[in-house]
Every structure is written in structure tokens, then in C-alpha cells.
Design a protein around this motif. Structure first.
Motif, PDB file in Angstrom:
ATOM      1  N   ARG A 163       0.884  -1.280  -0.132  1.00 32.27           N
ATOM      2  CA  ARG A 163      -0.089  -0.062  -0.078  1.00 32.27           C
ATOM      3  C   ARG A 163       0.795   1.290   0.076  1.00 32.27           C
ATOM      4  NH1 ARG A 163      -3.142  -1.200   4.950  1.00 32.27           N
ATOM      5  NH2 ARG A 163      -1.253  -2.335   5.584  1.00 32.27           N
ATOM      6  N   GLU A 164       0.420   2.333  -0.468  1.00 29.37           N
ATOM      7  CA  GLU A 164       1.143   3.804  -0.318  1.00 29.37           C
ATOM      8  C   GLU A 164       1.086   3.881   1.092  1.00 29.37           C
ATOM      9  OE1 GLU A 164      -1.389   6.399  -2.523  1.00 29.37           O
ATOM     10  OE2 GLU A 164      -0.985   5.339  -4.498  1.00 29.37           O
ATOM     11  N   GLN A 199       3.278   2.766   2.984  1.00 29.49           N
ATOM     12  CA  GLN A 199       3.758   1.614   3.714  1.00 29.49           C
ATOM     13  C   GLN A 199       5.490   1.420   3.491  1.00 29.49           C
ATOM     14  OE1 GLN A 199       2.395  -0.194   6.224  1.00 29.49           O
ATOM     15  NE2 GLN A 199       0.434   1.120   5.971  1.00 29.49           N
ATOM     16  N   GLU A 223       1.136  -3.621  10.274  1.00 33.35           N
ATOM     17  CA  GLU A 223       1.219  -2.140  10.319  1.00 33.35           C
ATOM     18  C   GLU A 223       2.318  -1.623  11.440  1.00 33.35           C
ATOM     19  OE1 GLU A 223      -2.671  -0.868  13.044  1.00 33.35           O
ATOM     20  OE2 GLU A 223      -2.636  -0.926  10.486  1.00 33.35           O
TER      21      GLU A 223
END
Length: 155
Positions: A96-97, A99, A124
């Protein structure tokens, strides 16, 4: 042939065999070793045509599917410098953007990094050690997001 000469020849033969085995082992390691670079390292000291790993954060709005329908282009940054990455491999589900990612491949002559493998963090709260070290070196490391501690690999 004297006994002394026979021992000398056996010793030389053993040393030649050991040297050959060492050379073959080092050659095999060199082909499989990929050193880690941050985007700043790529800009300041280009590595040439070597297989390497680059880590950083995926810039927001930079992920673009190329017209061929297979390749993907995106940019990773360590907040000081950015590197454009292109890959024809499927991206991991956790990609994902914003990350942290680690890509492995080669830097092209046009400055675009061609990735043969893209690794995304699995949680995360997790950040690859190399990415965390690069962010610390650039002074951009934030050890804790509000309410979310960051765990580095290897700690």
C-alpha cells in the motif's frame, strides 16, 4: 621420487584443491548476495550493475499500473530522496501507499530500479530493519505513531 618430494606434491595438490573450492564458494555467494541501499544511497553513490535491495516508504499517489497491464511503477522514498521502481511481478497483498517495502533487483541505466521481487511488511506495526535504519540515518524515523508502536525486525 623421494618421499620428501611426494609429500610436497601432495601438499601442493591439497592447497590447489582448497583454493579452487574457496573460489567456487565465494563466486556462488557473490551471485546470491544483495546489499541493502536506501534511496539516498542510490543517488549519492550509485552501485553500478549489481543485484541489490532498496527499502523505503511507498509515496502516496505514485502507484501506477503501466499500459501493458502487467507492470507496475511506483516510487519509494526515505524522505530525503526518491527512487522510481518498476516491476512486472504481482505486488503482495499488503502493498500500500505510505507503507514500508523492500524491493530486490537492479538499477537501470535510466535511474529506474527494476525489481524482481517486492516485499511488503506483514503488519502495520512492523518495519524491516534495513528500512528503519535508513530512516534513522535520514533523521525521519518515527518510532511510534499515536497509539501504534513500531517493531523493527531483529529486535
Amino acid at each position: 621420487m623421494t618421499r620428501k618430494k611426494r609429500r610436497l606434491y601432495m601438499l601442493l595438490l591439497a592447497l590447489a584443491g582448497l583454493g579452487t573450492a574457496t573460489a567456487l564458494t565465494l563466486t556462488a555467494f557473490e551471485e546470491n548476495v544483495a546489499f541493502f541501499f536506501s534511496p539516498t544511497d542510490l543517488v549519492t553513490k550509485p552501485p553500478g550493475d549489481k543485484r541489490l535491495r532498496v527499502g523505503g516508504l511507498v509515496e502516496g499517489g505514485s502507484v501506477v499500473k503501466v499500459d501493458d497491464g502487467v507492470s507496475t511503477r511506483f516510487t519509494i522514498t526515505d524522505t530525503a530522496h526518491s527512487v522510481t521502481i518498476t516491476t512486472d511481478r504481482p505486488l503482495p497483498d499488503l502493498f500500500r501507499e505510505g507503507q514500508g517495502v523492500l524491493v530486490e533487483g537492479r538499477l537501470g541505466s535510466d535511474g529506474v530500479f527494476v525489481a524482481s521481487e517486492v516485499l511488503a511488511k506483514h503488519d502495520e506495526k512492523y518495519m524491516p530493519k534495513e528500512v528503519a535504519d535508513a530512516l534513522k540515518a535520514s533523521g525521519q524515523f518515527k518510532p511510534e505513531l499515536p497509539g501504534k508502536p513500531v517493531y523493527e525486525a531483529g529486535k
